[in-house]
Design a protein around this motif. Sequence first.
Motif, PDB file in Angstrom:
ATOM      1  N   LEU A 126      77.022  67.103  39.599  1.00 50.41           N
ATOM      2  CA  LEU A 126      76.264  68.095  40.370  1.00 50.41           C
ATOM      3  C   LEU A 126      76.035  69.301  39.456  1.00 50.41           C
ATOM      4  O   LEU A 126      76.661  69.416  38.405  1.00 50.41           O
ATOM      5  N   PRO A 127      75.138  70.222  39.826  1.00 54.95           N
ATOM      6  CA  PRO A 127      74.868  71.352  38.932  1.00 54.95           C
ATOM      7  C   PRO A 127      76.095  72.211  38.649  1.00 54.95           C
ATOM      8  O   PRO A 127      76.170  72.838  37.584  1.00 54.95           O
ATOM      9  N   ASN A 128      77.071  72.257  39.570  1.00 58.37           N
ATOM     10  CA  ASN A 128      78.197  73.184  39.370  1.00 58.37           C
ATOM     11  C   ASN A 128      79.561  72.511  39.300  1.00 58.37           C
ATOM     12  O   ASN A 128      80.553  73.177  38.995  1.00 58.37           O
ATOM     13  N   THR A 129      79.661  71.230  39.597  1.00 65.19           N
ATOM     14  CA  THR A 129      80.954  70.539  39.544  1.00 65.19           C
ATOM     15  C   THR A 129      80.693  69.033  39.542  1.00 65.19           C
ATOM     16  O   THR A 129      79.552  68.602  39.351  1.00 65.19           O
ATOM     17  N   LYS A 130      81.742  68.252  39.716  1.00 69.48           N
ATOM     18  CA  LYS A 130      81.595  66.795  39.711  1.00 69.48           C
ATOM     19  C   LYS A 130      82.219  66.200  40.968  1.00 69.48           C
ATOM     20  O   LYS A 130      83.192  66.734  41.506  1.00 69.48           O
ATOM     21  N   ILE A 131      81.674  65.088  41.390  1.00 70.07           N
ATOM     22  CA  ILE A 131      82.330  64.221  42.365  1.00 70.07           C
ATOM     23  C   ILE A 131      82.795  62.999  41.580  1.00 70.07           C
ATOM     24  O   ILE A 131      82.065  62.495  40.717  1.00 70.07           O
ATOM     25  N   GLU A 132      84.008  62.530  41.841  1.00 68.36           N
ATOM     26  CA  GLU A 132      84.487  61.309  41.200  1.00 68.36           C
ATOM     27  C   GLU A 132      84.765  60.277  42.286  1.00 68.36           C
ATOM     28  O   GLU A 132      85.579  60.514  43.177  1.00 68.36           O
ATOM     29  N   LEU A 133      84.074  59.159  42.185  1.00 67.66           N
ATOM     30  CA  LEU A 133      84.357  58.041  43.095  1.00 67.66           C
ATOM     31  C   LEU A 133      85.466  57.212  42.453  1.00 67.66           C
ATOM     32  O   LEU A 133      85.362  56.833  41.278  1.00 67.66           O
ATOM     33  N   LEU A 134      86.513  56.944  43.208  1.00 67.29           N
ATOM     34  CA  LEU A 134      87.677  56.197  42.700  1.00 67.29           C
ATOM     35  C   LEU A 134      87.775  54.851  43.391  1.00 67.29           C
ATOM     36  O   LEU A 134      87.682  54.756  44.625  1.00 67.29           O
ATOM     37  N   TYR A 135      88.018  53.821  42.597  1.00 65.44           N
ATOM     38  CA  TYR A 135      88.203  52.466  43.130  1.00 65.44           C
ATOM     39  C   TYR A 135      89.428  51.869  42.432  1.00 65.44           C
ATOM     40  O   TYR A 135      89.628  52.096  41.227  1.00 65.44           O
ATOM     41  N   PRO A 136      90.255  51.121  43.155  1.00 62.74           N
ATOM     42  CA  PRO A 136      91.485  50.613  42.530  1.00 62.74           C
ATOM     43  C   PRO A 136      91.203  49.675  41.356  1.00 62.74           C
ATOM     44  O   PRO A 136      90.280  48.875  41.405  1.00 62.74           O
ATOM     45  N   LEU A 137      92.024  49.808  40.321  1.00 60.01           N
ATOM     46  CA  LEU A 137      91.968  48.910  39.160  1.00 60.01           C
ATOM     47  C   LEU A 137      93.388  48.385  38.942  1.00 60.01           C
ATOM     48  O   LEU A 137      94.285  49.165  38.592  1.00 60.01           O
ATOM     49  N   GLY A 138      93.585  47.104  39.145  1.00 58.84           N
ATOM     50  CA  GLY A 138      94.902  46.503  38.936  1.00 58.84           C
ATOM     51  C   GLY A 138      95.767  46.574  40.175  1.00 58.84           C
ATOM     52  O   GLY A 138      95.537  47.383  41.085  1.00 58.84           O
ATOM     53  N   ALA A 139      96.798  45.710  40.192  1.00 56.93           N
ATOM     54  CA  ALA A 139      97.632  45.575  41.389  1.00 56.93           C
ATOM     55  C   ALA A 139      98.440  46.842  41.676  1.00 56.93           C
ATOM     56  O   ALA A 139      98.743  47.143  42.825  1.00 56.93           O
ATOM     57  N   GLY A 140      98.769  47.609  40.618  1.00 57.75           N
ATOM     58  CA  GLY A 140      99.608  48.782  40.818  1.00 57.75           C
ATOM     59  C   GLY A 140      98.834  50.061  41.077  1.00 57.75           C
ATOM     60  O   GLY A 140      99.414  51.148  41.037  1.00 57.75           O
ATOM     61  N   SER A 141      97.540  49.952  41.325  1.00 55.86           N
ATOM     62  CA  SER A 141      96.718  51.159  41.479  1.00 55.86           C
ATOM     63  C   SER A 141      97.196  52.028  42.639  1.00 55.86           C
ATOM     64  O   SER A 141      97.481  51.526  43.731  1.00 55.86           O
ATOM     65  N   PRO A 142      97.260  53.355  42.411  1.00 57.43           N
ATOM     66  CA  PRO A 142      97.648  54.256  43.502  1.00 57.43           C
ATOM     67  C   PRO A 142      96.601  54.331  44.616  1.00 57.43           C
ATOM     68  O   PRO A 142      96.872  54.915  45.667  1.00 57.43           O
ATOM     69  N   ILE A 143      95.431  53.764  44.372  1.00 57.16           N
ATOM     70  CA  ILE A 143      94.353  53.853  45.372  1.00 57.16           C
ATOM     71  C   ILE A 143      94.495  52.773  46.457  1.00 57.16           C
ATOM     72  O   ILE A 143      93.959  52.910  47.551  1.00 57.16           O
ATOM     73  N   HIS A 144      95.235  51.698  46.153  1.00 58.80           N
ATOM     74  CA  HIS A 144      95.396  50.639  47.168  1.00 58.80           C
ATOM     75  C   HIS A 144      95.998  51.187  48.462  1.00 58.80           C
ATOM     76  O   HIS A 144      95.513  50.898  49.554  1.00 58.80           O
ATOM     77  N   GLY A 145      97.073  51.945  48.328  1.00 58.08           N
ATOM     78  CA  GLY A 145      97.747  52.462  49.516  1.00 58.08           C
ATOM     79  C   GLY A 145      96.855  53.414  50.301  1.00 58.08           C
ATOM     80  O   GLY A 145      96.834  53.383  51.536  1.00 58.08           O
ATOM     81  N   PHE A 146      96.099  54.234  49.565  1.00 59.65           N
ATOM     82  CA  PHE A 146      95.200  55.183  50.230  1.00 59.65           C
ATOM     83  C   PHE A 146      94.134  54.436  51.029  1.00 59.65           C
ATOM     84  O   PHE A 146      93.846  54.784  52.181  1.00 59.65           O
ATOM     85  N   LEU A 147      93.566  53.383  50.424  1.00 55.95           N
ATOM     86  CA  LEU A 147      92.520  52.637  51.135  1.00 55.95           C
ATOM     87  C   LEU A 147      93.099  51.808  52.276  1.00 55.95           C
ATOM     88  O   LEU A 147      92.411  51.554  53.267  1.00 55.95           O
ATOM     89  N   ALA A 148      94.363  51.409  52.156  1.00 52.49           N
ATOM     90  CA  ALA A 148      94.988  50.691  53.276  1.00 52.49           C
ATOM     91  C   ALA A 148      95.080  51.614  54.490  1.00 52.49           C
ATOM     92  O   ALA A 148      94.871  51.199  55.629  1.00 52.49           O
ATOM     93  N   LYS A 149      95.370  52.892  54.231  1.00 49.38           N
ATOM     94  CA  LYS A 149      95.464  53.862  55.329  1.00 49.38           C
ATOM     95  C   LYS A 149      94.092  54.367  55.766  1.00 49.38           C
ATOM     96  O   LYS A 149      93.919  54.810  56.903  1.00 49.38           O
ATOM     97  N   ASN A 150      93.143  54.345  54.833  1.00 47.75           N
ATOM     98  CA  ASN A 150      91.794  54.879  55.104  1.00 47.75           C
ATOM     99  C   ASN A 150      90.770  53.833  54.669  1.00 47.75           C
ATOM    100  O   ASN A 150      90.146  53.957  53.604  1.00 47.75           O
ATOM    101  N   PRO A 151      90.589  52.791  55.480  1.00 43.15           N
ATOM    102  CA  PRO A 151      89.759  51.656  55.025  1.00 43.15           C
ATOM    103  C   PRO A 151      88.314  52.036  54.714  1.00 43.15           C
ATOM    104  O   PRO A 151      87.672  51.404  53.873  1.00 43.15           O
ATOM    105  N   ALA A 152      87.793  53.077  55.357  1.00 41.32           N
ATOM    106  CA  ALA A 152      86.407  53.488  55.078  1.00 41.32           C
ATOM    107  C   ALA A 152      86.324  54.328  53.807  1.00 41.32           C
ATOM    108  O   ALA A 152      85.236  54.633  53.334  1.00 41.32           O
ATOM    109  N   GLY A 153      87.481  54.714  53.260  1.00 44.35           N
ATOM    110  CA  GLY A 153      87.532  55.644  52.137  1.00 44.35           C
ATOM    111  C   GLY A 153      87.852  57.040  52.629  1.00 44.35           C
ATOM    112  O   GLY A 153      88.121  57.247  53.820  1.00 44.35           O
ATOM    113  N   GLY A 154      87.846  57.999  51.698  1.00 45.62           N
ATOM    114  CA  GLY A 154      88.135  59.377  52.079  1.00 45.62           C
ATOM    115  C   GLY A 154      88.360  60.221  50.833  1.00 45.62           C
ATOM    116  O   GLY A 154      88.443  59.695  49.719  1.00 45.62           O
ATOM    117  N   ILE A 155      88.454  61.525  51.060  1.00 43.40           N
ATOM    118  CA  ILE A 155      88.698  62.418  49.929  1.00 43.40           C
ATOM    119  C   ILE A 155      90.153  62.264  49.502  1.00 43.40           C
ATOM    120  O   ILE A 155      91.067  62.433  50.317  1.00 43.40           O
TER     121      ILE A 155
END
Lengths: 134, 134
Positions: free
Chosen positions: A48-77
């Motif tokens: 964006l002109p003043n900052t960034k958005i980062e989309l995160l997707y799990p990579l590998g079985a140990g990814s910290p994003i798996h647990g977050f998506l399990a709790k928030n299946p639609a995604g979230g900040i």
Amino acid sequence: MIGRLNHVAIAVPDLEAASAQYRTMLGADVGPPQDEPDHGVTVVFITLPNTKIELLYPLGAGSPIHGFLAKNPAGGIHHICYEVDDLLAARDHLLAEGARVLGDGAPKIGAHGKPVLFLHPKDFNGCLIELEQV
Amino acid sequence: MIGRLNHVAIAVPDLEAASAQYRTMLGADVGPPQDEPDHGVTVVFITLPNTKIELLYPLGAGSPIHGFLAKNPAGGIHHICYEVDDLLAARDHLLAEGARVLGDGAPKIGAHGKPVLFLHPKDFNGCLIELEQV
């Protein structure tokens, strides 16, 4: 102490769909997916002109994003990242004020190749805060 | 289409404590609380060099923040706001692309006195997105 908002990180259940959506529906400048195996994520940077958005997707079985998506299946900040000039001074100030730093308190090298720390979300209004030294 | 990130809004269970925390622990430029009765919130603006953080606290029995805090008692990120040049054109483009706009689709006047719309979080990776015409 805190400076610029470096980025807002959004965990998404479908990286391709989320990238297409930001590109086509929201008309943003969306980069290609980048694997960050050290952090267990595949990241898409949206400039964006003043900052960034980062989309995160799990990579590998140990990814910290798996647990977050399990709790928030639609995604979230997932977290927000503030820049600081001196990460160790910031850490010591926060610890002295009673805040908790995640992990062993030693800075790690973050996804941008710079030292980072994360603060406990229970100490900060339910928000996971990353501090990045710039 | 989307331009700057105008703000990140964080719902907090204790506005005074959260303000003190951003001021003292995080060393940020924290403004005074402002009641916005039309929006059912009391807001504290935190000015960062490149964008704003808005702390939201419920104002009045009908505040939209009550339900959010009931689900997230520690608080949490409530929405993010992107700027657009032409809100009606943005809305029509998004509707044509299949996104859902909350409410009746007519822009409201937001907390900054400018026209705003909100997009359905289920269409956008679990994130409530505000669009503000600047």
